[in-house]
Design a protein around this motif. Structure first.
Motif, PDB file in Angstrom:
ATOM      1  N   VAL A 162       0.845  -1.182   0.000  1.00 45.82           N
ATOM      2  CA  VAL A 162       0.000   0.000   0.000  1.00 45.82           C
ATOM      3  C   VAL A 162       0.882   1.233   0.000  1.00 45.82           C
ATOM      4  O   VAL A 162       1.746   1.373   0.848  1.00 45.82           O
ATOM      5  CB  VAL A 162      -0.913   0.030   1.246  1.00 45.82           C
ATOM      6  N   VAL A 163       0.674   2.102  -0.927  1.00 46.19           N
ATOM      7  CA  VAL A 163       1.442   3.340  -1.016  1.00 46.19           C
ATOM      8  C   VAL A 163       0.643   4.457  -0.389  1.00 46.19           C
ATOM      9  O   VAL A 163      -0.524   4.664  -0.718  1.00 46.19           O
ATOM     10  CB  VAL A 163       1.759   3.689  -2.476  1.00 46.19           C
ATOM     11  N   THR A 164       1.235   5.150   0.546  1.00 49.03           N
ATOM     12  CA  THR A 164       0.561   6.267   1.208  1.00 49.03           C
ATOM     13  C   THR A 164       0.541   7.486   0.305  1.00 49.03           C
ATOM     14  O   THR A 164       1.580   7.934  -0.159  1.00 49.03           O
ATOM     15  CB  THR A 164       1.304   6.628   2.509  1.00 49.03           C
ATOM     16  N   ALA A 165      -0.643   7.976   0.034  1.00 49.36           N
ATOM     17  CA  ALA A 165      -0.760   9.154  -0.826  1.00 49.36           C
ATOM     18  C   ALA A 165      -0.326  10.383  -0.054  1.00 49.36           C
ATOM     19  O   ALA A 165      -0.684  10.569   1.106  1.00 49.36           O
ATOM     20  CB  ALA A 165      -2.200   9.310  -1.292  1.00 49.36           C
ATOM     21  N   LEU A 166       0.414  11.243  -0.722  1.00 49.36           N
ATOM     22  CA  LEU A 166       0.903  12.465  -0.075  1.00 49.36           C
ATOM     23  C   LEU A 166      -0.019  13.623  -0.417  1.00 49.36           C
ATOM     24  O   LEU A 166      -0.251  13.912  -1.582  1.00 49.36           O
ATOM     25  CB  LEU A 166       2.319  12.790  -0.569  1.00 49.36           C
ATOM     26  N   ALA A 167      -0.549  14.263   0.580  1.00 50.51           N
ATOM     27  CA  ALA A 167      -1.373  15.441   0.347  1.00 50.51           C
ATOM     28  C   ALA A 167      -0.464  16.618   0.036  1.00 50.51           C
ATOM     29  O   ALA A 167       0.680  16.672   0.448  1.00 50.51           O
ATOM     30  CB  ALA A 167      -2.218  15.745   1.584  1.00 50.51           C
ATOM     31  N   ALA A 168      -0.997  17.572  -0.682  1.00 54.79           N
ATOM     32  CA  ALA A 168      -0.170  18.711  -1.087  1.00 54.79           C
ATOM     33  C   ALA A 168       0.279  19.532   0.097  1.00 54.79           C
ATOM     34  O   ALA A 168       1.311  20.185   0.059  1.00 54.79           O
ATOM     35  CB  ALA A 168      -0.960  19.597  -2.048  1.00 54.79           C
ATOM     36  N   ASN A 169      -0.494  19.503   1.157  1.00 59.69           N
ATOM     37  CA  ASN A 169      -0.116  20.288   2.329  1.00 59.69           C
ATOM     38  C   ASN A 169       0.353  19.403   3.459  1.00 59.69           C
ATOM     39  O   ASN A 169       0.047  19.628   4.608  1.00 59.69           O
ATOM     40  CB  ASN A 169      -1.295  21.152   2.790  1.00 59.69           C
ATOM     41  N   ILE A 170       1.162  18.388   3.145  1.00 57.97           N
ATOM     42  CA  ILE A 170       1.661  17.454   4.161  1.00 57.97           C
ATOM     43  C   ILE A 170       2.384  18.223   5.253  1.00 57.97           C
ATOM     44  O   ILE A 170       3.137  19.156   4.989  1.00 57.97           O
ATOM     45  CB  ILE A 170       2.600  16.421   3.522  1.00 57.97           C
ATOM     46  N   GLY A 171       2.134  17.833   6.492  1.00 59.87           N
ATOM     47  CA  GLY A 171       2.782  18.508   7.604  1.00 59.87           C
ATOM     48  C   GLY A 171       1.915  19.593   8.203  1.00 59.87           C
ATOM     49  O   GLY A 171       2.236  20.128   9.240  1.00 59.87           O
ATOM     50  N   ILE A 172       0.804  19.926   7.496  1.00 62.05           N
ATOM     51  CA  ILE A 172      -0.034  20.993   8.003  1.00 62.05           C
ATOM     52  C   ILE A 172      -1.454  20.490   8.265  1.00 62.05           C
ATOM     53  O   ILE A 172      -2.071  20.838   9.248  1.00 62.05           O
ATOM     54  CB  ILE A 172      -0.066  22.193   7.031  1.00 62.05           C
ATOM     55  N   THR A 173      -1.969  19.616   7.410  1.00 64.02           N
ATOM     56  CA  THR A 173      -3.360  19.193   7.525  1.00 64.02           C
ATOM     57  C   THR A 173      -3.663  18.542   8.862  1.00 64.02           C
ATOM     58  O   THR A 173      -4.722  18.749   9.424  1.00 64.02           O
ATOM     59  CB  THR A 173      -3.719  18.210   6.404  1.00 64.02           C
ATOM     60  N   ASN A 174      -2.744  17.726   9.382  1.00 68.08           N
ATOM     61  CA  ASN A 174      -2.994  17.019  10.638  1.00 68.08           C
ATOM     62  C   ASN A 174      -2.293  17.653  11.825  1.00 68.08           C
ATOM     63  O   ASN A 174      -2.304  17.117  12.916  1.00 68.08           O
ATOM     64  CB  ASN A 174      -2.554  15.551  10.518  1.00 68.08           C
ATOM     65  N   ALA A 175      -1.652  18.759  11.606  1.00 62.40           N
ATOM     66  CA  ALA A 175      -0.906  19.393  12.694  1.00 62.40           C
ATOM     67  C   ALA A 175      -1.866  20.140  13.612  1.00 62.40           C
ATOM     68  O   ALA A 175      -2.894  20.646  13.194  1.00 62.40           O
ATOM     69  CB  ALA A 175       0.138  20.356  12.135  1.00 62.40           C
ATOM     70  N   GLU A 176      -1.500  20.217  14.843  1.00 60.01           N
ATOM     71  CA  GLU A 176      -2.317  20.912  15.844  1.00 60.01           C
ATOM     72  C   GLU A 176      -1.854  22.354  15.932  1.00 60.01           C
ATOM     73  O   GLU A 176      -0.660  22.644  16.017  1.00 60.01           O
ATOM     74  CB  GLU A 176      -2.142  20.215  17.190  1.00 60.01           C
ATOM     75  N   ASN A 186       2.789  12.741   7.742  1.00 59.68           N
ATOM     76  CA  ASN A 186       1.839  13.194   8.765  1.00 59.68           C
ATOM     77  C   ASN A 186       1.941  12.419  10.070  1.00 59.68           C
ATOM     78  O   ASN A 186       0.990  12.396  10.865  1.00 59.68           O
ATOM     79  CB  ASN A 186       0.393  13.129   8.249  1.00 59.68           C
ATOM     80  N   SER A 187       3.051  11.747  10.324  1.00 65.71           N
ATOM     81  CA  SER A 187       3.244  10.993  11.563  1.00 65.71           C
ATOM     82  C   SER A 187       4.544  11.415  12.236  1.00 65.71           C
ATOM     83  O   SER A 187       5.545  11.668  11.566  1.00 65.71           O
ATOM     84  CB  SER A 187       3.285   9.489  11.288  1.00 65.71           C
ATOM     85  N   PHE A 188       4.496  11.498  13.572  1.00 65.99           N
ATOM     86  CA  PHE A 188       5.693  11.748  14.363  1.00 65.99           C
ATOM     87  C   PHE A 188       6.159  10.434  14.964  1.00 65.99           C
ATOM     88  O   PHE A 188       5.369   9.685  15.532  1.00 65.99           O
ATOM     89  CB  PHE A 188       5.397  12.736  15.496  1.00 65.99           C
ATOM     90  N   THR A 189       7.451  10.145  14.852  1.00 67.32           N
ATOM     91  CA  THR A 189       8.046   8.981  15.496  1.00 67.32           C
ATOM     92  C   THR A 189       9.032   9.473  16.548  1.00 67.32           C
ATOM     93  O   THR A 189       9.941  10.247  16.233  1.00 67.32           O
ATOM     94  CB  THR A 189       8.766   8.084  14.480  1.00 67.32           C
ATOM     95  N   VAL A 190       8.835   9.026  17.768  1.00 60.34           N
ATOM     96  CA  VAL A 190       9.665   9.476  18.888  1.00 60.34           C
ATOM     97  C   VAL A 190      10.394   8.277  19.472  1.00 60.34           C
ATOM     98  O   VAL A 190       9.782   7.256  19.777  1.00 60.34           O
ATOM     99  CB  VAL A 190       8.807  10.124  19.989  1.00 60.34           C
TER     100      VAL A 190
END
Length: 361
Positions: A9-23, A337-341
């Motif tokens: 499965v290939v994850t589709a990249l949204a044009a505004n990656i990093g912003i759409t799911n950010a708080e 759109n995911s943070f890994t810590v």
């Protein structure tokens, strides 16, 4: 015979990656320059941290694995990197599909599959599907781990020390398709015994912080991302750690799925389909037909795990991180759109260390 395979499965990249799911959070009043480790938070001000901050130690140490450092990138550079990775994935899938299409279709009339061939493919598929349900939490397994087969153990100990007590481990099983979003290695010891491990963690850490202080620290995924889009560090730290019990995970469904009766029924069904030129294994039906009510004895579960899994898997209990825990953050990467810590938590008494790799949306 048309067999089901693993689906990439290939994850589709949204044009505004990093912003759409950010708080959205308020703009930090204090910025932290590269190479500056945060070891104490001013209780009256907010801070921001970046994934590309550097730690003191760049390579492996005697105690732990190397922490890979991410390069400083702008939003556009990260987008190009993501698109390049997506292109490589598409190319791999196309190559994989072309190889499948180039294989001549088997003539089921002239060359039907034998009962033995069908049975082997059914058993292999059941083994794969069932085994990924059982996490690895066996101390001896960890001490013989192949690092290349486990995604990212940045800062984790190379071995469980001999003095360690109450060892709790949670790793993905060897056949798992994905990481399961959480990996943990935890153990207890005297403060004097754990002191070198805590010092090693501090050397690797980009941030040393308590859970309460993390509520005032925001993450900056890219160098030039808008300042009104942030995630607080406290929202991506794990809420719980895992305590492993002495009870083996129940293998009843696994045992029934591989029972002679179930395998024979499946083989007979597929042989019948083959005669009508309608071959196609459907293994998804199993889980709805099997009962999970019956609990096998601990000894029987142990024997079945040794036979089918090759490692031991125990039931786990989630324990909340208390307010006094200190977190040593080795890395916090941002991708799709995911943070890994990755980091280590230490209890206030400094008698338990908990290494973790945690991924959140």
């Amino acid at each position: 015979m048309k067999l089901k395979g693993l689906i990439l499965v290939v994850t589709a990249l949204a044009a505004n990656i990093g912003i759409t799911n950010a708080e959205q959070v308020s703009t930090p009043s204090v910025g932290t320059p590269l190479g500056t480790k945060i070891t104490q938070v001013d209780r009256t001000q907010s801070l921001e941290v970046m994934p590309y901050m550097e730690s003191k130690v760049m390579g492996e140490t005697e105690l732990s694995y190397a922490v890979m450092s991410r390069a400083k990138k702008t939003f556009d550079e990260q987008m190009l990197e993501h698109r390049d990775a997506e292109s490589r994935m598409h190319a791999y899938i196309e190559e994989h599909n072309s190889k499948i299409k180039s294989v001549p279709q088997r003539d089921l009339i002239k060359n039907p599959y034998t009962r033995e061939e069908i049975e082997k493919q059914i058993v292999d598929a059941i083994n794969f599907r069932e085994s990924i349900k059982y996490p690895i939490n066996d101390k001896e397994y960890y001490n013989h781990i192949d690092v290349d087969k486990v995604n990212d153990l940045s800062g984790f100990p190379k071995k469980i020390p001999s003095f360690a007590k109450q060892v709790d481990i949670h790793l993905k099983p060897p056949k798992a398709i994905e990481d399961g979003r959480y990996i943990q290695v935890s153990f207890t010891g005297k403060p004097s015994e754990l002191k070198p491990y805590i010092q090693d963690a501090e050397n690797h850490a980009k941030v040393v912080i308590t859970k309460g202080e993390a509520e005032r620290v925001s993450i900056k995924p890219y160098e030039n991302v808008k300042t009104n889009y942030r995630k607080y560090l406290s929202t991506i730290l794990p809420e719980e750690w895992i305590e492993v019990t002495n009870t083996y995970n129940n293998m009843y469904q696994y045992k029934v799925a591989l029972s002679n009766e179930n395998i024979k029924q499946k083989v007979d069904h597929e042989l019948s389909n083959q005669m009508n030129n309608k071959m196609g294994l459907d293994l998804e039906q199993d889980s709805s037909q099997l009962s999970s009510d019956k609990v096998l004895s601990n000894n029987e579960n142990k024997a079945l795990q040794k036979k089918y899994l090759g490692y031991y898997s125990y039931k786990e209990v989630n324990r909340p991180f208390e307010a006094g825990y200190t977190f040593y953050i080795f890395k916090f990467d941002y991708l799709y759109n995911s943070f890994t810590v990755a980091g280590m938590a230490v209890n206030p008494e400094r008698t338990r260390v908990i290494y973790f790799l945690h991924t959140v949306q």
